[in-house]
Design an enzyme around this catalytic site. Structure first.
Site, mmCIF file in Angstrom:
data_model
loop_
_atom_site.group_PDB
_atom_site.id
_atom_site.type_symbol
_atom_site.label_atom_id
_atom_site.label_comp_id
_atom_site.label_asym_id
_atom_site.label_seq_id
_atom_site.Cartn_x
_atom_site.Cartn_y
_atom_site.Cartn_z
ATOM 1 N N LEU A 76 0.872 -1.166 0.000
ATOM 2 C CA LEU A 76 0.000 0.000 0.000
ATOM 3 C C LEU A 76 0.908 1.215 0.000
ATOM 4 C CD1 LEU A 76 -2.809 1.372 0.367
ATOM 5 C CD2 LEU A 76 -2.486 1.131 2.825
ATOM 6 N N GLY A 77 0.742 2.084 -0.993
ATOM 7 C CA GLY A 77 1.606 3.254 -1.072
ATOM 8 C C GLY A 77 0.858 4.488 -1.521
ATOM 9 N N VAL A 78 1.279 5.625 -0.973
ATOM 10 C CA VAL A 78 0.744 6.933 -1.358
ATOM 11 C C VAL A 78 1.928 7.809 -1.737
ATOM 12 C CG1 VAL A 78 -0.545 8.972 -0.583
ATOM 13 C CG2 VAL A 78 -1.248 6.690 0.185
ATOM 14 N N GLU A 110 2.284 -7.418 6.883
ATOM 15 C CA GLU A 110 3.555 -7.216 7.558
ATOM 16 C C GLU A 110 3.929 -5.755 7.412
ATOM 17 O OE1 GLU A 110 3.413 -11.446 6.402
ATOM 18 O OE2 GLU A 110 3.404 -9.681 5.126
ATOM 19 N N ASN A 115 8.514 1.710 10.527
ATOM 20 C CA ASN A 115 7.496 2.483 9.811
ATOM 21 C C ASN A 115 6.378 2.872 10.788
ATOM 22 O OD1 ASN A 115 5.656 3.604 8.039
ATOM 23 N ND2 ASN A 115 5.909 2.017 6.486
ATOM 24 N N TYR A 122 -2.467 1.267 10.971
ATOM 25 C CA TYR A 122 -3.050 -0.066 11.110
ATOM 26 C C TYR A 122 -3.648 -0.275 12.497
ATOM 27 C CZ TYR A 122 -0.458 -0.840 6.785
ATOM 28 O OH TYR A 122 0.034 -0.737 5.504
#
Length: 153
Positions: A76-78, A110, A115, A122
């Site tokens: 998942l990236g922005v 994971e 991070n 999460y």
């Protein structure tokens, strides 16, 4: 986030033509990014792959694998210019809903212990830390553990 902003971000399935834009973001945000081949293989395997667009430009993406009652969030990236605006949370909720559509009972992921922003996202979404995978990720000085997280759906 304003209602207007929410309306102009579109979410759609990723296609092969999106991979270059996705990889460009991946290389901006991760020290050990996925490759073009990783994303191509995920699409070819039929994983649930999504892009998030604003005015025709890809600003985020996600990859999720679903099998036997489990959804596994793989990536998942922005884009950096769009971080801190609640988009990661919006994208995560979309993935949780998609996992429910696939009748998954749990979602796993994971995350690097380093991070902090992702871990907070999460945890605030209801994920629990359930285990540590030792030396899971490549790191500057060897390997970094991964925190395994789970959400009951």
């Amino acid at each position: 986030m304003s209602a207007q902003f929410q309306e102009i971000v579109s979410i759609r399935p990723m296609c092969h033509e999106d991979i270059e834009a996705v990889v460009a973001i991946e290389y901006e945000i991760y020290p050990f990014p996925w490759t073009y081949g990783n994303f191509r293989d995920s699409l070819n395997a039929g994983y649930s792959c999504w892009v998030y667009e604003l005015s025709g430009f890809v600003i985020g993406y996600s990859v999720m694998m679903v099998a036997v009652g489990e959804a596994h969030l793989l990536n998942l990236g922005v884009a950096p210019d769009w971080q801190g605006r609640g988009l990661g949370r919006r994208f995560l909720h979309q993935l949780i809903n998609r996992a429910r559509d696939y009748h998954a009972e749990i979602m796993l992921l994971e995350v690097r212990p380093s991070n902090i922003a992702a871990r907070q996202l999460y945890l605030s979404t209801g994920f629990s830390e359930i285990a540590v995978r030792k030396k899971y990720y490549p790191a500057e000085n060897g390997r970094e553990d991964a925190v395994l997280m789970e959400l009951s759906l």
